[in-house]
Design an enzyme around this catalytic site. Structure first.
Site, short mmCIF file in Angstrom:
data_model
loop_
_atom_site.label_atom_id
_atom_site.label_comp_id
_atom_site.label_asym_id
_atom_site.label_seq_id
_atom_site.Cartn_x
_atom_site.Cartn_y
_atom_site.Cartn_z
N SER A 304 0.84 -1.19 0.00
CA SER A 304 0.00 0.00 0.00
C SER A 304 0.88 1.24 0.00
O SER A 304 2.05 1.18 0.36
CB SER A 304 -0.90 0.02 1.24
OG SER A 304 -0.18 0.44 2.39
N ASP A 305 0.32 2.38 -0.39
CA ASP A 305 1.01 3.63 -0.13
C ASP A 305 0.79 3.98 1.34
O ASP A 305 0.06 3.30 2.07
CB ASP A 305 0.49 4.73 -1.05
CG ASP A 305 1.54 5.81 -1.32
OD1 ASP A 305 2.44 6.00 -0.47
OD2 ASP A 305 1.46 6.47 -2.36
N TYR A 306 1.42 5.03 1.78
CA TYR A 306 1.43 5.45 3.18
C TYR A 306 0.00 5.61 3.70
O TYR A 306 -0.72 6.51 3.27
CB TYR A 306 2.19 6.77 3.26
CG TYR A 306 2.57 7.27 4.63
CD1 TYR A 306 3.87 7.14 5.10
CD2 TYR A 306 1.65 7.91 5.44
CE1 TYR A 306 4.24 7.62 6.34
CE2 TYR A 306 2.01 8.40 6.68
CZ TYR A 306 3.31 8.25 7.13
OH TYR A 306 3.67 8.75 8.36
N THR A 307 -0.42 4.71 4.58
CA THR A 307 -1.77 4.65 5.16
C THR A 307 -2.87 4.52 4.11
O THR A 307 -4.02 4.91 4.34
CB THR A 307 -2.08 5.86 6.07
OG1 THR A 307 -2.11 7.07 5.29
CG2 THR A 307 -1.06 6.00 7.19
N GLY A 308 -2.53 3.98 2.94
CA GLY A 308 -3.54 3.86 1.89
C GLY A 308 -4.73 3.02 2.30
O GLY A 308 -5.87 3.31 1.92
#
Length: 762
Positions: A304-308
């Protein structure tokens, strides 16, 4: 996208999610692709893990002991203490960290994992190495202007070598998003608006980061193609915003650079923040499983992206953290970055039968496979060597490469009257503008470990290039966003006392990058006022634009006889600009993005469609496609860039004008340099499919070639077209080639006529 994809997604998030996943007709193929052979002892690990330890292998967190500018490059979050992260490592609650602080940190954490962890699974150390480590290279958009994939490979190789020397195994790069709206700040991280250039640069940067000796080599770092997918199509150029494009556009424009990155060997990809036709990419089963896994056969890791995954709640797609975890994981996100959701919620989801253990084991195997490929099970400390960290970073060779890359990234938009290059002696120069001097806004956005303090500024570079340092008078003239008291008066006085003005203006590096969208892509008003006042002195002006995107130029800036686009060039910015400014090197770069007449043209790209009412060349006509205020073209088009030579195109040869179904067509043009200096010309081949079952763009770049043309010489440039070069996505969303008539141009830009002709595909 088609309704069947949405209904499939709906089925997966319903009560039958577990059964639907297990019963998928492509599941056998999915397992076959994903099951990378592992050593026996590693393959046995999932059977020895608790479900909590498995969730730990799928959890990546920002380093509590952070390095460089890492803390300012993402939203504020509770990173916790380093002692707590060490405890998580010992307990098997963490697969690794990102953007940490060098070998000292990595050694402490890896030692804890290997000596005190129950299963002795090595940690993975990741970082955002977007355009250099401590040696900073031109921002990726600038480097794309070089139209030189070998240069991009070399800079990525140097960046990977430095990162690996500091204990890093994995980089969250390259960004391969196509960006056609210059209001979007993250375009600075990619290769611009063109699909072919995007594909070529994606391939080069993956190969550069990973090297040629395999991922286990101590100087290799694994790449991560991002952001999957269509992040660059955010509505209104607003970061994180909604994306709603057709499946055809995805397959023709936004997918190909990812396919190129995977073909080059990128073992990981990152899910994008945006939603895609109503379904956030982080929970988009069609995107992450049906296309990526089943159709393309991608067997690597999706992070995932950052906290996606957490952001699925704010999207209105998940009710709470537990549901967000289930949706992201079942859609195909193997590893969660920063939210901690997988660690908190996967065990209970498995216990409740809502997530199959087989899916968890599949994701864990992908993580273990990446660690095996990186050589971490053989030697967990292979990249954690303080001696290499001291000797292989910011070497003379890397700094020289940064200077070379900077030179080859500078685009000359104008050079009326041959004002450039400036002589090294005999001219009094007024260097004016907020970017004239000082250790600021040199390396550009998205660099975690390099600093402006270690970079060389413009004044220093120019002073080293001229015979007499006192010939340069420097005045700030204005601030970036606001005037300075007495600034314009001082600038005018300096200009009046000089023979030529060098005006250094543009954007700060905080005006580009993540979360830095702009509604007006213009030079800020305070700097425009400075430019107008300086131009009014009548002295010749050379504009040096510092920018992270295409800008809409106007007024005195546009009227200046010479304009150089200098972007953010990194550690050697000042010397690189001086090399071009004073003629030590000739400009050779080309625009990877179209510079518009006005912000209101955005989104704009050269490969647009004609519409049913195209405005013919010349003045706007009633009821035709045009704006009231500006032409429907670019001010400075994609591919544009001047040299210190005088280049002309002639003598098109189309090889008989027919491309047989199974054959090739060789086309040629003669490029002549009638100037007094040698030139590196980027010769570009464009094609238009005149009539097709799906409307086609007015031009599409099919090939380009950098050629060295000596002064007073000519060179024949040759391209070979194949049937496959004319492929497009047909009505059934499958690649197709249709016989018919095609136009072609061999030209210096997407709007230049160059030499033009036609051919027929039989």
């Amino acid at each position: 996208m088609q309704d069947r994809h949405i209904s499939r997604r709906a089925m997966l998030i319903g009560a039958g999610a577990t059964a639907a996943w297990a019963a998928s007709p492509a599941r056998a193929l999915l397992q076959q692709v994903a099951e990378i052979p592992l050593p026996a002892d590693v393959a046995a690990l999932p059977g020895r893990m608790t479900v909590e330890e498995k969730a730990g292998q799928l959890t990546l967190m920002a380093a509590a002991w952070a390095g460089g500018a890492a803390v300012s490059l993402n939203p504020a979050g509770a990173a916790g203490s380093f002692d707590q992260q060490l405890a998580d490592v010992r307990a098997g609650r963490l697969t690794g960290v990102f953007n940490g602080n060098g070998t000292a940190m990595a050694k402490a954490m890896q030692t804890a994992a290997m000596r005190q962890g129950r299963l002795k699974i090595p940690l993975l150390f990741a970082a955002d190495i977007i355009h250099g480590f401590r040696t900073v290279f031109p921002m990726p958009l600038a480097e794309a202007a070089s139209f030189d994939p070998e240069l991009a490979r070399r800079t990525a190789r140097a960046a990977g070598t430095e990162a690996a020397a500091a204990g890093i195994d994995w980089t969250f790069a390259p960004m391969v998003d196509i960006a056609r709206d210059q209001r979007w700040g993250r375009g600075v991280e990619g290769a611009g608006e063109d699909v072919l250039l995007g594909r070529i640069m994606a391939d080069a940067r993956v190969r550069g980061f990973q090297g040629t000796r395999g991922l286990a080599a101590p100087d290799a770092v694994a790449s991560c193609a991002k952001h999957f997918a269509a992040y660059g199509a955010a509505e209104a150029g607003l970061d994180y915003n909604t994306v709603d494009v057709s499946e055809r556009t995805l397959r023709e424009v936004y997918f190909p650079p990812f396919e190129a990155a995977f073909a080059a060997g990128s073992p990981t990809t990152m899910a994008s923040f945006n939603e895609l036709s109503g379904i956030p990419a982080t929970a988009n089963e069609w995107l992450l499983t049906q296309v990526l896994r089943r159709e393309w056969g991608f067997g690597g890791l999706v992070v995932s992206d950052y906290t996606g995954d957490e952001e699925l709640i704010a999207h209105g797609f998940a009710a709470d953290a537990r549901e967000a975890t289930k949706l992201a994981f079942m859609a195909g996100v193997d590893m969660s970055m920063q939210s901690g959701f997988y660690l908190k919620h996967l065990p209970t989801l498995v216990a409740a039968g809502e997530v199959p253990m087989a899916r968890v084991d599949e994701a864990v195997r992908r993580v273990l496979a990446l660690k095996v490929a990186l050589g971490l099970f053989d030697d967990p400390f292979r990249r954690i060597d303080p001696r290499r960290e001291k000797t292989q970073i910011r070497t003379r060779a890397h700094l020289d490469l940064a200077r070379e890359a900077g030179v080859r990234s500078i685009v000359m938009l104008k050079n009326d009257g041959g004002l450039l290059p400036l002589p090294r002696a005999g001219k009094r120069i007024a260097l004016i503008g907020p970017f004239a001097r000082g250790q600021h806004d040199l390396i550009g956005p998205w660099n975690v470990y390099g600093t402006d303090a270690e970079a060389v500024d413009l004044l220093t570079g120019m002073q080293a290039a001229v015979a007499d340092r006192t010939a340069i008078t420097v005045v700030d003239g204005s601030g970036i966003d606001a005037p300075l008291p007495g600034g314009i008066q001082a600038a005018v006085a300096a200009a009046q006392a000089a023979d030529v003005v060098v005006l250094a203006i543009g954007e700060t590096q905080r005006m580009s990058g993540e979360a830095q969208s702009r509604t007006a892509i213009v030079v800020p008003p305070a700097q425009m006022a400075l430019a107008e006042a300086v131009a009014a002195t009548g002295k010749p002006v050379v504009v040096l634009l510092r920018n992270g995107r295409a800008l809409a130029l106007e007024g005195a800036v546009l009227a200046a006889p010479a304009i150089l686009v200098t972007w953010f060039l990194g550690s050697q910015m000042g010397p690189a600009i001086a090399d071009v400014l004073f003629g030590r090197e000739s400009p050779s770069a080309r625009l990877p993005v179209s510079f518009p007449h006005a912000t209101g043209q955005q989104p704009y790209h050269y490969a647009h469609k004609t519409t049913g009412r195209p405005n013919p060349p010349g003045a706007p006509q009633e009821y035709k496609t045009h704006y009231q205020e500006v032409p429907n073209d670019a001010l400075f088009p994609f591919g544009h860039g001047l040299t210190y030579g005088r280049i002309a195109y002639a003598g098109l040869e189309t090889g008989g004008g027919t491309l047989a179904a199974g054959g090739t067509l060789t086309v040629r043009a003669t490029v002549t340099n009638s100037g007094t200096r040698a030139a590196d010309e980027v010769v570009q081949l464009y094609v238009q499919d005149v009539t097709a079952s799906i409307t086609r763009p007015v031009r599409e770049l099919k090939a380009f070639r950098r050629v060295r043309v000596p002064a007073g010489a000519s060179q024949v440039v040759e391209f070979t077209l194949r049937r496959s070069d004319l492929t497009f996505i047909g009505r059934d969303l499958k690649p197709i080639v249709e016989p018919g008539r095609f136009r072609l141009w061999i030209a210096p830009s997407a709007q230049a006529e160059g030499v033009a002709g036609e051919f027929t595909l039989a």
